[in-house]
Design an enzyme around this catalytic site. Sequence first.
Site, mmCIF file in Angstrom:
data_model
loop_
_atom_site.group_PDB
_atom_site.id
_atom_site.type_symbol
_atom_site.label_atom_id
_atom_site.label_comp_id
_atom_site.label_asym_id
_atom_site.label_seq_id
_atom_site.Cartn_x
_atom_site.Cartn_y
_atom_site.Cartn_z
ATOM 1 N N LEU A 1 0.855 -1.180 0.000
ATOM 2 C CA LEU A 1 0.000 0.000 0.000
ATOM 3 C C LEU A 1 0.896 1.237 0.000
ATOM 4 O O LEU A 1 1.376 1.688 1.046
ATOM 5 C CB LEU A 1 -0.935 -0.004 1.204
ATOM 6 C CG LEU A 1 -1.841 -1.234 1.376
ATOM 7 C CD1 LEU A 1 -2.862 -0.982 2.488
ATOM 8 C CD2 LEU A 1 -2.540 -1.605 0.081
ATOM 9 N N ASP A 2 1.101 1.778 -1.179
ATOM 10 C CA ASP A 2 2.036 2.886 -1.359
ATOM 11 C C ASP A 2 1.479 4.175 -0.758
ATOM 12 O O ASP A 2 0.326 4.540 -1.001
ATOM 13 C CB ASP A 2 2.309 3.083 -2.849
ATOM 14 C CG ASP A 2 3.179 4.283 -3.125
ATOM 15 O OD1 ASP A 2 4.361 4.234 -2.732
ATOM 16 O OD2 ASP A 2 2.688 5.263 -3.711
#
Length: 592
Positions: free
Chosen positions: A248-249
């Site tokens: 999850l950037d």
Amino acid sequence: MTSRQRQFEQRVTHHLAIIYAGILDDAQCQELAAQLLELMLKGDVVRQPTPHKSRWDERDAVLICYGDSVNKTQAHEPHTLPTEPPLYTLKQFLDTYTEGAINSVHILPFYPYSSDEGFAVMNYVQVNEALGSWQHINDISKDYRLMADLVINHCSSKSLWFSNFIANVAPGKGYFKTANISDNLEGVVRPRTSELLNKVRTAAGEQHVWCTFSHDQVDFDFANPQVLREFVAIIRFYLDNGVRLFRLDAVAFLWKVPGTSCINLPQTHEVVRLLRTLIEHVQPQAIIITETNIPNEQNLSYFGNANEAHCIYNFSLPPLLLHTLTTGDCTALKKWMMRMPPAQDGTAYFNFIASHDGIGLRPAEGLLDTVQINALVACMQRFGAKVSWRTQNDGTLAPYEINIALFDALQGAQQGPDNFAVARFLCAHAIMLALEGIPGVYIHSLTGTENDYERFNNTQHNRAINRHRWHWHDLEAKLADPHSHHQKVHRGMLNLLKIRGKQKAFHPNATQFTLHLGQEIFGFWRQSADRQQSIFCLFNISNQPQTLSLEDLNLVNTQPWCDLLSDIVYKDMSTCLSMRPYQAIWLTNTTT
């Protein structure tokens, strides 16, 4: 509806009620939950995840790379177009040069993009044609556990969604966060120096669009449930195409409320919990990893109570380890280790010391003082580093990230370059591989890649210095050359990885205790869950020889102890170890 499906829907509804409090009523939350379940399940049965179950063991190691980190071109013509899809070449690299020591691969954004080397995504469900196709991604996922980026905070301003936002039509209408210039935005925490709001003319009038990272990376508005629906559909699509680890950037910035810091807000944490619930009830072996390049205590919060991220990036490790190996003093590293809580079963640290980004300095806040950080920055600049900056709330600039290839970063100590570069580099990785957690190895750490000044000069982007693209023939030649540091690093790294993968005491959740052996020798003890194996991990982190008595370790003297890295067996506990500069020792009571 089965009882398991009903419980699943109730859990999802509960998450949504927290996220959309004051936005959706109970009936709307129930309706949204039903829609999300339909998107995720697609007719599949609901699976029941086992709580607090680890989905990893000591054999797990992740290679971090771009889809085109290695390219095949015509011999002696490195600047021509690849002769085969780079993703196909990447599979050959994994099969040929990792020798079974790597079982997972993180391919950085492989979608069409407009900037930031993939992190300004134009289309989330396409593979960049310059890299290959979904078939190439599927082929890799059959032999290696695949990590992919869910670039969830923002997308490209060149995307169809943003074009539709400007035209005020679906899909895209209402997808992006806007603000008024009169809003209280003074406390907003950001990693960049550009203006936060970008004025855009749309069919609905002039709007100020939120841009945490750059004006080409426009932030989503998750207060619009349709945005959440889009990403749930994307997640299911990735699962169907072999993705098992979701990175999850920049997720810490996901939810924004003017008048707050707009980072790590409660709604953001609840979205992570929701995504975990959705994913693991469809694919219990899937893993969520949060990428939160923030101070240490804030980063730890993304574990939740073992109900948020399965893994968190151990962002404080790179700057602390770099400080340790360039100063010859492990005091700060030891203090940090003693403060780090063991990850609960079912969660783990994701350890790394190099990546496609630089050495983040925010995670060192509170662990290194200003003098130490400035000394580290100055040392790295002498070794060829670039420095990226951020604007603080008072308007002043602070160093945000050191941009440098790790091999060059470890070419010397504070006194300057020396002859210990390879030994220091392998010592750094021996520490990282022995620590509690899952190791992530950047492809350029496997090959000993140096600063790419040509790429930096061509792009004028600081991070490009550490994003070299290898040409197969060049890499093949260097890894075959016994006089090349590239071969020495490659063989040394594979040896460390192969040995690590056979030790139960190196399970990511095995017991860990910090040892106190002075400033120049860093040490810790690992023990397997069955208590059958102990490993004393010892490292001379200085450029001078050091001596350590085995008696200082209080080893059980009824059995011999063996150094896994040298195969030397010690039977006499009164023996003194003579440690070369940057020597690593993994001393165990059992070998396999």
